[in-house]
Design a protein around this motif. Structure first.
Motif, short mmCIF file in Angstrom:
data_model
loop_
_atom_site.label_atom_id
_atom_site.label_comp_id
_atom_site.label_asym_id
_atom_site.label_seq_id
_atom_site.Cartn_x
_atom_site.Cartn_y
_atom_site.Cartn_z
N ALA A 58 0.82 -1.22 0.00
CA ALA A 58 0.00 0.00 0.00
C ALA A 58 0.85 1.27 0.00
O ALA A 58 0.45 2.29 -0.56
N GLU A 59 2.00 1.20 0.63
CA GLU A 59 2.85 2.40 0.67
C GLU A 59 3.38 2.74 -0.71
O GLU A 59 3.49 3.90 -1.09
N CYS A 60 3.75 1.70 -1.45
CA CYS A 60 4.23 1.95 -2.81
C CYS A 60 3.09 2.45 -3.69
O CYS A 60 3.29 3.28 -4.57
N PHE A 61 1.91 1.95 -3.42
CA PHE A 61 0.75 2.45 -4.17
C PHE A 61 0.55 3.94 -3.88
O PHE A 61 0.29 4.73 -4.78
N GLU A 62 0.71 4.30 -2.63
CA GLU A 62 0.58 5.72 -2.27
C GLU A 62 1.66 6.55 -2.97
O GLU A 62 1.39 7.68 -3.41
N ALA A 63 2.85 5.99 -3.08
CA ALA A 63 3.92 6.71 -3.78
C ALA A 63 3.54 6.91 -5.25
O ALA A 63 3.78 7.99 -5.83
N LEU A 64 2.93 5.91 -5.85
CA LEU A 64 2.50 6.04 -7.26
C LEU A 64 1.40 7.07 -7.38
O LEU A 64 1.34 7.84 -8.35
N TYR A 65 0.53 7.09 -6.38
CA TYR A 65 -0.52 8.12 -6.36
C TYR A 65 0.13 9.51 -6.36
O TYR A 65 -0.25 10.39 -7.13
N GLY A 66 1.12 9.68 -5.51
CA GLY A 66 1.81 10.97 -5.41
C GLY A 66 2.43 11.39 -6.73
O GLY A 66 2.41 12.57 -7.10
N LEU A 67 2.92 10.43 -7.45
CA LEU A 67 3.60 10.72 -8.71
C LEU A 67 2.63 11.08 -9.84
O LEU A 67 2.93 11.90 -10.70
N HIS A 68 1.45 10.48 -9.81
CA HIS A 68 0.54 10.63 -10.97
C HIS A 68 -0.75 11.39 -10.67
O HIS A 68 -1.54 11.61 -11.57
N LYS A 69 -0.96 11.77 -9.42
CA LYS A 69 -2.26 12.37 -9.06
C LYS A 69 -2.55 13.66 -9.85
O LYS A 69 -3.67 13.90 -10.26
N ARG A 70 -1.51 14.45 -10.06
CA ARG A 70 -1.75 15.75 -10.71
C ARG A 70 -2.25 15.55 -12.15
O ARG A 70 -3.19 16.18 -12.59
N ARG A 71 -1.59 14.65 -12.85
CA ARG A 71 -1.96 14.45 -14.26
C ARG A 71 -3.36 13.84 -14.37
O ARG A 71 -4.16 14.26 -15.21
N VAL A 72 -3.63 12.87 -13.51
CA VAL A 72 -4.94 12.22 -13.56
C VAL A 72 -6.05 13.22 -13.18
O VAL A 72 -7.07 13.32 -13.84
N TYR A 73 -5.79 13.96 -12.11
CA TYR A 73 -6.79 14.93 -11.66
C TYR A 73 -7.03 16.01 -12.72
O TYR A 73 -8.18 16.39 -13.00
N SER A 74 -5.97 16.49 -13.33
CA SER A 74 -6.11 17.53 -14.36
C SER A 74 -6.94 17.02 -15.53
O SER A 74 -7.77 17.73 -16.08
N LEU A 75 -6.68 15.78 -15.90
CA LEU A 75 -7.45 15.18 -17.00
C LEU A 75 -8.93 15.13 -16.62
O LEU A 75 -9.80 15.54 -17.41
N CYS A 76 -9.22 14.65 -15.41
CA CYS A 76 -10.62 14.54 -14.97
C CYS A 76 -11.28 15.91 -14.92
O CYS A 76 -12.43 16.09 -15.32
N LEU A 77 -10.51 16.87 -14.43
CA LEU A 77 -11.06 18.23 -14.29
C LEU A 77 -11.35 18.84 -15.67
O LEU A 77 -12.40 19.43 -15.90
N ARG A 78 -10.42 18.66 -16.60
CA ARG A 78 -10.62 19.22 -17.94
C ARG A 78 -11.79 18.56 -18.66
O ARG A 78 -12.53 19.20 -19.39
N MET A 79 -11.92 17.25 -18.44
CA MET A 79 -12.97 16.56 -19.18
C MET A 79 -14.36 16.82 -18.60
O MET A 79 -15.34 16.80 -19.33
N THR A 80 -14.43 17.05 -17.30
CA THR A 80 -15.75 17.26 -16.69
C THR A 80 -16.04 18.75 -16.45
O THR A 80 -17.20 19.14 -16.40
N GLY A 81 -14.99 19.53 -16.23
CA GLY A 81 -15.18 20.95 -15.92
C GLY A 81 -15.78 21.17 -14.54
O GLY A 81 -16.37 22.21 -14.27
N ASN A 82 -15.64 20.17 -13.67
CA ASN A 82 -16.28 20.27 -12.36
C ASN A 82 -15.37 19.66 -11.29
O ASN A 82 -14.99 18.49 -11.37
N THR A 83 -15.04 20.46 -10.27
CA THR A 83 -14.06 20.03 -9.27
C THR A 83 -14.51 18.79 -8.49
O THR A 83 -13.74 17.85 -8.31
#
Lengths: 202, 80
Positions: free
Chosen positions: A26-51
């Protein structure tokens, strides 16, 4: 890009973190989250336009990642794989919401019979040099969802029309046509914003 | 080729070129060349929209809770 060699805060490489997360660490999973969260979140935000929706979808994408990470075989870059998974999560969500714009049906209908636009301006009316991040971001946000999704997938995220067609379940021609409409709409919005800015100065 | 004919095929040729006739029209028609320049400029500027925002910390908290609830991950040690 050398994602595989990225060293995480934990001192291990991304590749090692992926391997360990595949074993349920789980800790390594959290590290992967830290690495990719910004890109994934930005994609979701751009596609939906809703925080709020973007947060829920980021959460869902990473939960799916946790469940599926063992199936990652490294044929593509991990970021590409995760990104595709996230796009699918967003598209699934939009389909469930039943947004008619997502179906791309409108592109099957003939163009409005007003033909091509002949009002496109004179040489001094082109956009060149007038777009900045802020006005583009705003214009993209105000696109109808169907247009926004295609524009984000193709022009922002760099997917090819054949990939978009596969993800959206439409033809390549539809994807091209929808992208064109999205860019035309953005052009109108950006010209408007340029004119308003110019008027404000006088 | 007229502007109407050119703009009808434009969605399909803008990113990959077109026929000789279409290229000729584009070269000689200021209206269509302005249009294409604008659309290409917009596509180019899309690259400005690189990811900038991080999600709120509550997103990770929710993920962690869901994983624990589903028994997929052990509880985080730092909270115990």
């Amino acid at each position: 890009m050398t994602t595989a060699k990225k060293v995480l805060a934990t001192g291990i490489t991304e590749q090692e973190a992926i391997a360990r997360a595949q074993q349920g660490d789980a800790e390594c999973f959290e590290a992967l989250y830290g690495l990719h969260k910004r890109r994934v979140y930005s994609l979701c935000l751009r596609m939906t336009g809703n925080t709020a929706e973007a947060e829920d979808l980021t959460q869902e994408a990473f939960l799916q990642l946790y469940r599926k990470i063992a199936t990652f075989r490294g044929e593509s870059a991990f970021s590409t794989w995760l990104h595709r998974l996230s796009v699918n999560v967003v598209l699934m969500h939009l389909r469930k919401k039943g947004l008619p714009e997502v179906s791309l049906e409108e592109t099957l209908e003939p163009q409005q019979e007003d033909g091509p636009r002949k009002d496109v301006g004179t040489r001094d009316n082109v956009l060149a040099g007038s777009i900045d991040r802020v006005n583009l971001e705003r214009a993209v946000e105000s696109l109808p969802p169907g247009y926004r999704i295609i524009f984000v997938l193709h022009d922002v995220e760099g997917y090819e029309h054949n990939e978009i067609a596969e993800m959206m379940g439409c033809s390549i021609g539809n994807s091209k046509s929808q992208l064109h409409k999205a860019r035309m709409k953005l052009r109108d919005l950006l010209k408007q914003s340029k004119a308003e800015k110019a008027a404000g100065r006088h | 080729m007229t502007c109407a004919e050119f703009q009808k095929v434009l969605p399909y040729i803008i990113d990959g070129g077109g026929s000789e006739e279409e290229r000729q029209h584009l070269e000689n028609c200021p209206v269509c060349s302005d249009l294409v320049a604008d659309l290409r400029y917009i596509a180019e500027c899309a690259k400005l929209l690189v990811p900038m925002e991080n999600p709120s910390p509550r997103v990770w908290n929710n993920i962690e809770r869901s994983l624990e609830r589903e028994g997929l991950a052990r509880p985080a040690r730092r909270n115990s």
